[in-house]
Write a protein that holds these residues in place. Structure first.
Motif, PDB file in Angstrom:
ATOM      1  N   LYS A 121       0.849  -1.212   0.000  1.00 43.56           N
ATOM      2  CA  LYS A 121       0.000   0.000   0.000  1.00 43.56           C
ATOM      3  C   LYS A 121       0.879   1.254   0.000  1.00 43.56           C
ATOM      4  O   LYS A 121       0.594   2.226  -0.693  1.00 43.56           O
ATOM      5  CB  LYS A 121      -0.932  -0.001   1.219  1.00 43.56           C
ATOM      6  CG  LYS A 121      -2.045  -1.040   1.091  1.00 43.56           C
ATOM      7  CD  LYS A 121      -2.947  -1.013   2.316  1.00 43.56           C
ATOM      8  CE  LYS A 121      -3.920  -2.183   2.274  1.00 43.56           C
ATOM      9  NZ  LYS A 121      -4.500  -2.491   3.583  1.00 43.56           N
ATOM     10  N   GLU A 122       1.942   1.189   0.814  1.00 44.59           N
ATOM     11  CA  GLU A 122       2.876   2.319   0.886  1.00 44.59           C
ATOM     12  C   GLU A 122       3.520   2.592  -0.480  1.00 44.59           C
ATOM     13  O   GLU A 122       3.607   3.733  -0.929  1.00 44.59           O
ATOM     14  CB  GLU A 122       3.981   1.942   1.870  1.00 44.59           C
ATOM     15  CG  GLU A 122       4.371   3.027   2.847  1.00 44.59           C
ATOM     16  CD  GLU A 122       5.329   2.428   3.874  1.00 44.59           C
ATOM     17  OE1 GLU A 122       6.533   2.491   3.630  1.00 44.59           O
ATOM     18  OE2 GLU A 122       4.850   1.867   4.890  1.00 44.59           O
ATOM     19  N   LEU A 123       3.965   1.512  -1.117  1.00 51.12           N
ATOM     20  CA  LEU A 123       4.632   1.661  -2.417  1.00 51.12           C
ATOM     21  C   LEU A 123       3.647   2.088  -3.511  1.00 51.12           C
ATOM     22  O   LEU A 123       4.026   2.782  -4.451  1.00 51.12           O
ATOM     23  CB  LEU A 123       5.351   0.359  -2.806  1.00 51.12           C
ATOM     24  CG  LEU A 123       6.557   0.005  -1.919  1.00 51.12           C
ATOM     25  CD1 LEU A 123       7.076  -1.400  -2.210  1.00 51.12           C
ATOM     26  CD2 LEU A 123       7.690   1.038  -2.093  1.00 51.12           C
ATOM     27  N   ILE A 124       2.392   1.690  -3.368  1.00 51.16           N
ATOM     28  CA  ILE A 124       1.364   2.143  -4.322  1.00 51.16           C
ATOM     29  C   ILE A 124       1.152   3.650  -4.149  1.00 51.16           C
ATOM     30  O   ILE A 124       1.102   4.410  -5.113  1.00 51.16           O
ATOM     31  CB  ILE A 124       0.038   1.370  -4.102  1.00 51.16           C
ATOM     32  CG1 ILE A 124       0.189  -0.089  -4.586  1.00 51.16           C
ATOM     33  CG2 ILE A 124      -1.118   2.055  -4.829  1.00 51.16           C
ATOM     34  CD1 ILE A 124      -0.915  -1.015  -4.123  1.00 51.16           C
ATOM     35  N   ILE A 146      -8.873  -1.760  -9.023  1.00 51.94           N
ATOM     36  CA  ILE A 146      -9.915  -0.747  -9.241  1.00 51.94           C
ATOM     37  C   ILE A 146      -9.838   0.303  -8.118  1.00 51.94           C
ATOM     38  O   ILE A 146      -9.888   1.504  -8.370  1.00 51.94           O
ATOM     39  CB  ILE A 146     -11.313  -1.413  -9.311  1.00 51.94           C
ATOM     40  CG1 ILE A 146     -11.357  -2.430 -10.469  1.00 51.94           C
ATOM     41  CG2 ILE A 146     -12.414  -0.362  -9.437  1.00 51.94           C
ATOM     42  CD1 ILE A 146     -10.985  -1.906 -11.840  1.00 51.94           C
ATOM     43  N   GLU A 147      -9.664  -0.172  -6.877  1.00 54.07           N
ATOM     44  CA  GLU A 147      -9.645   0.750  -5.728  1.00 54.07           C
ATOM     45  C   GLU A 147      -8.441   1.694  -5.775  1.00 54.07           C
ATOM     46  O   GLU A 147      -8.550   2.879  -5.486  1.00 54.07           O
ATOM     47  CB  GLU A 147      -9.620  -0.066  -4.424  1.00 54.07           C
ATOM     48  CG  GLU A 147      -9.699   0.819  -3.173  1.00 54.07           C
ATOM     49  CD  GLU A 147      -9.510   0.023  -1.885  1.00 54.07           C
ATOM     50  OE1 GLU A 147      -9.599  -1.220  -1.934  1.00 54.07           O
ATOM     51  OE2 GLU A 147      -9.255   0.669  -0.842  1.00 54.07           O
ATOM     52  N   HIS A 148      -7.279   1.176  -6.163  1.00 54.76           N
ATOM     53  CA  HIS A 148      -6.036   1.966  -6.096  1.00 54.76           C
ATOM     54  C   HIS A 148      -5.569   2.464  -7.457  1.00 54.76           C
ATOM     55  O   HIS A 148      -4.441   2.954  -7.572  1.00 54.76           O
ATOM     56  CB  HIS A 148      -4.917   1.129  -5.451  1.00 54.76           C
ATOM     57  CG  HIS A 148      -5.215   0.713  -4.046  1.00 54.76           C
ATOM     58  ND1 HIS A 148      -5.097   1.563  -2.964  1.00 54.76           N
ATOM     59  CD2 HIS A 148      -5.653  -0.467  -3.540  1.00 54.76           C
ATOM     60  CE1 HIS A 148      -5.427   0.918  -1.854  1.00 54.76           C
ATOM     61  NE2 HIS A 148      -5.774  -0.317  -2.182  1.00 54.76           N
ATOM     62  N   ASN A 149      -6.413   2.344  -8.488  1.00 56.27           N
ATOM     63  CA  ASN A 149      -6.045   2.750  -9.852  1.00 56.27           C
ATOM     64  C   ASN A 149      -4.717   2.120 -10.300  1.00 56.27           C
ATOM     65  O   ASN A 149      -3.773   2.813 -10.667  1.00 56.27           O
ATOM     66  CB  ASN A 149      -5.978   4.281  -9.968  1.00 56.27           C
ATOM     67  CG  ASN A 149      -5.757   4.720 -11.409  1.00 56.27           C
ATOM     68  OD1 ASN A 149      -6.183   4.040 -12.341  1.00 56.27           O
ATOM     69  ND2 ASN A 149      -5.058   5.828 -11.593  1.00 56.27           N
ATOM     70  N   TRP A 189     -16.719 -11.921 -17.884  1.00 52.84           N
ATOM     71  CA  TRP A 189     -15.855 -10.733 -17.869  1.00 52.84           C
ATOM     72  C   TRP A 189     -16.032 -10.042 -16.519  1.00 52.84           C
ATOM     73  O   TRP A 189     -17.135 -10.058 -15.946  1.00 52.84           O
ATOM     74  CB  TRP A 189     -16.234  -9.762 -19.010  1.00 52.84           C
ATOM     75  CG  TRP A 189     -15.657 -10.136 -20.351  1.00 52.84           C
ATOM     76  CD1 TRP A 189     -15.373 -11.389 -20.803  1.00 52.84           C
ATOM     77  CD2 TRP A 189     -15.299  -9.225 -21.405  1.00 52.84           C
ATOM     78  NE1 TRP A 189     -14.867 -11.316 -22.077  1.00 52.84           N
ATOM     79  CE2 TRP A 189     -14.812 -10.008 -22.479  1.00 52.84           C
ATOM     80  CE3 TRP A 189     -15.354  -7.843 -21.556  1.00 52.84           C
ATOM     81  CZ2 TRP A 189     -14.375  -9.448 -23.672  1.00 52.84           C
ATOM     82  CZ3 TRP A 189     -14.928  -7.276 -22.742  1.00 52.84           C
ATOM     83  CH2 TRP A 189     -14.432  -8.074 -23.789  1.00 52.84           C
ATOM     84  N   PHE A 190     -14.980  -9.412 -16.016  1.00 56.55           N
ATOM     85  CA  PHE A 190     -15.020  -8.850 -14.659  1.00 56.55           C
ATOM     86  C   PHE A 190     -14.470  -7.422 -14.618  1.00 56.55           C
ATOM     87  O   PHE A 190     -13.411  -7.149 -15.188  1.00 56.55           O
ATOM     88  CB  PHE A 190     -14.221  -9.746 -13.698  1.00 56.55           C
ATOM     89  CG  PHE A 190     -14.835 -11.107 -13.556  1.00 56.55           C
ATOM     90  CD1 PHE A 190     -15.854 -11.336 -12.638  1.00 56.55           C
ATOM     91  CD2 PHE A 190     -14.436 -12.150 -14.383  1.00 56.55           C
ATOM     92  CE1 PHE A 190     -16.453 -12.584 -12.534  1.00 56.55           C
ATOM     93  CE2 PHE A 190     -15.024 -13.401 -14.290  1.00 56.55           C
ATOM     94  CZ  PHE A 190     -16.038 -13.624 -13.371  1.00 56.55           C
ATOM     95  N   ILE A 191     -15.220  -6.547 -13.929  1.00 57.77           N
ATOM     96  CA  ILE A 191     -14.797  -5.151 -13.801  1.00 57.77           C
ATOM     97  C   ILE A 191     -14.428  -4.803 -12.360  1.00 57.77           C
ATOM     98  O   ILE A 191     -13.984  -3.700 -12.079  1.00 57.77           O
ATOM     99  CB  ILE A 191     -15.894  -4.181 -14.310  1.00 57.77           C
ATOM    100  CG1 ILE A 191     -17.234  -4.456 -13.623  1.00 57.77           C
ATOM    101  CG2 ILE A 191     -16.037  -4.296 -15.821  1.00 57.77           C
ATOM    102  CD1 ILE A 191     -18.313  -3.429 -13.929  1.00 57.77           C
ATOM    103  N   ASP A 192     -14.613  -5.743 -11.457  1.00 54.95           N
ATOM    104  CA  ASP A 192     -14.265  -5.577 -10.039  1.00 54.95           C
ATOM    105  C   ASP A 192     -14.421  -6.966  -9.420  1.00 54.95           C
ATOM    106  O   ASP A 192     -14.909  -7.881 -10.094  1.00 54.95           O
ATOM    107  CB  ASP A 192     -15.219  -4.566  -9.369  1.00 54.95           C
ATOM    108  CG  ASP A 192     -14.601  -3.917  -8.140  1.00 54.95           C
ATOM    109  OD1 ASP A 192     -13.680  -4.516  -7.546  1.00 54.95           O
ATOM    110  OD2 ASP A 192     -15.057  -2.813  -7.768  1.00 54.95           O
ATOM    111  N   THR A 193     -14.041  -7.119  -8.155  1.00 50.74           N
ATOM    112  CA  THR A 193     -14.194  -8.427  -7.522  1.00 50.74           C
ATOM    113  C   THR A 193     -15.670  -8.832  -7.521  1.00 50.74           C
ATOM    114  O   THR A 193     -16.504  -8.119  -6.963  1.00 50.74           O
ATOM    115  CB  THR A 193     -13.660  -8.372  -6.073  1.00 50.74           C
ATOM    116  OG1 THR A 193     -12.335  -7.842  -6.112  1.00 50.74           O
ATOM    117  CG2 THR A 193     -13.642  -9.746  -5.442  1.00 50.74           C
TER     118      THR A 193
END
Ligand SMILES: [Zn+2]
Ligand SMILES: [Zn+2]
Length: 373
Positions: free
Chosen positions: A191-194, A219-222, A359-363
């Motif tokens: 998370k820090e490195l993101i 999706i959450e962290h782009n 097809w998936f756009i999020d969990t």
């Protein structure tokens, strides 16, 4: 008379020489060309979107210069045969059991594969896999300039050296059971490195594993959504390529070049495609679907008076279309094929609306697509 003699003489010579050729072929060297496999590239049929070229990429694989069993030039040939545009050979920096036998260093596989990549017109991205215990686990650094400089003791030092070299960094196989036997976790260090823009992507798919939870992180962290083979052996020995393309990431780039790839990946214009599944943000999956599928209402009804709608899939994707209500049936669109949908004239829907179940756009979330009739 003189001409006739010359003719006969010539014929005798031809016959003699012909016999000589046959004899030579039969006795010394008879080529059986039917045993030479025809060399051709499989075309991957997927559309462009939003004016970008769709580049088919596998940026995670190994050779003898880490723990793979093939030579780097074979990776380039495989990529050509299997329809890819770009690859990166991402050797483990810390795990290279063949090196005592073959020599070389962390840049060798790139240097060996580079001339072959030019011969096959495959884009070759210089990369490496930072291979540590979890956390931070395994991370791929792409677009680096010198892999040897990443081969240092502290994992964070390796990551920051890659960052200094301008690397695009991916958190690999977060749910790999050897490191995460029961959970798939984004640790604080990730998370820090993101947050510091050091990690730019996550593998939601690796080899034959799909991590739905990791798509939610992207999706959450782009983060760029990626999926790669991580192939260690010969790809056609591992994957059933007669049924599926090898796993890949589609990168939507302004041009087919290393620079085009780099820009597109930092801009997060990527989706992962593995088996019959596609994962990525909705704003990329929508045009990918709509540029693949056309829907046309036919003028003629069928013998029972039902409206016929032709649904044509012009791509190598598979679409499992589930209707959002009971007014019309669903359909599974096989690659490069057409389905007929029959509509009850009493219900007469003005539009067809489906979720694409594979097809998936999020969990746990599928895209919804709409066609006006
Ligand atoms: Zn790994
Ligand atoms: Zn790997």
């Amino acid at each position: 008379m003189r001409t006739k003699k010359l003719f006969i003489l010539t014929m005798i010579l031809v016959l003699l020489s012909g016999q000589a050729v046959v004899a030579q072929n039969t006795v010394n060297n008879v080529k059986l060309y039917e045993l030479n496999r025809q060399k051709h590239r499989t075309n991957i049929n997927v559309p462009e979107i939003d004016g970008y070229k769709t580049l088919k990429c596998d940026f995670h694989m190994h050779t003898m210069f880490s723990d793979g069993i093939v030579w780097p030039t074979l990776r380039v040939a495989e990529a050509w045969y299997e329809g890819l545009d770009a690859i990166s050979i991402t050797e483990h920096l810390e795990n290279n059991p063949s090196r005592p036998h073959i020599g070389g260093d962390d840049n060798s596989s790139y240097e060996i594969a580079l001339p072959a990549s030019k011969d096959y017109n495959i884009l070759l991205v210089r990369g490496a896999e930072i291979t540590r215990s979890m956390p931070p686990g395994h991370l791929n650094a792409l677009f680096i300039s010198d892999a040897n400089k990443l081969d240092v003791k502290e994992p964070l030092d390796a990551i920051m050296e890659a960052h200094r070299q301008g690397a695009f960094i991916t958190f690999n196989h977060p749910g790999w059971k050897a490191q995460q036997p029961d959970t798939c976790l984004l640790f604080d260090i990730h998370k820090e490195l993101i947050e510091k823009d050091v990690i730019h992507a996550v593998e939601v798919f690796n080899e034959n594993e799909w991590y739905p939870i990791a798509l939610g992180w992207c999706i959450e962290h782009n983060l760029a959504v990626t999926g790669y083979s991580d192939i260690h052996e010969v790809s056609s020995h591992y994957y059933p390529l007669d049924k599926y393309h090898r796993p890949m990431t589609l990168v939507f780039a302004t041009e087919r070049s290393i620079e085009g790839l780099r820009d597109a990946m930092f801009a997060r214009r990527t989706v992962a495609w593995f088996s019959k599944y596609v994962a990525g943000p909705d704003h990329l999956l929508q045009p990918l679907y709509h540029n693949s599928v056309t829907v046309s209402k036919l003028k003629n009804s069928d013998s029972k008076g039902r409206t016929l709608v032709e649904v044509r899939n012009n791509s190598d994707f598979t679409f499992e279309l589930q209707p959002v209500n009971a007014d019309f049936p669903g359909a599974t669109l096989q690659p490069n094929s057409t389905e007929l949908i029959r509509l009850d004239p009493v219900k007469a829907p003005a539009r067809l609306q489906y979720t694409i179940a594979n097809w998936f756009i999020d969990t746990g979330k599928n895209p919804t697509v709409t066609h006006q009739l």
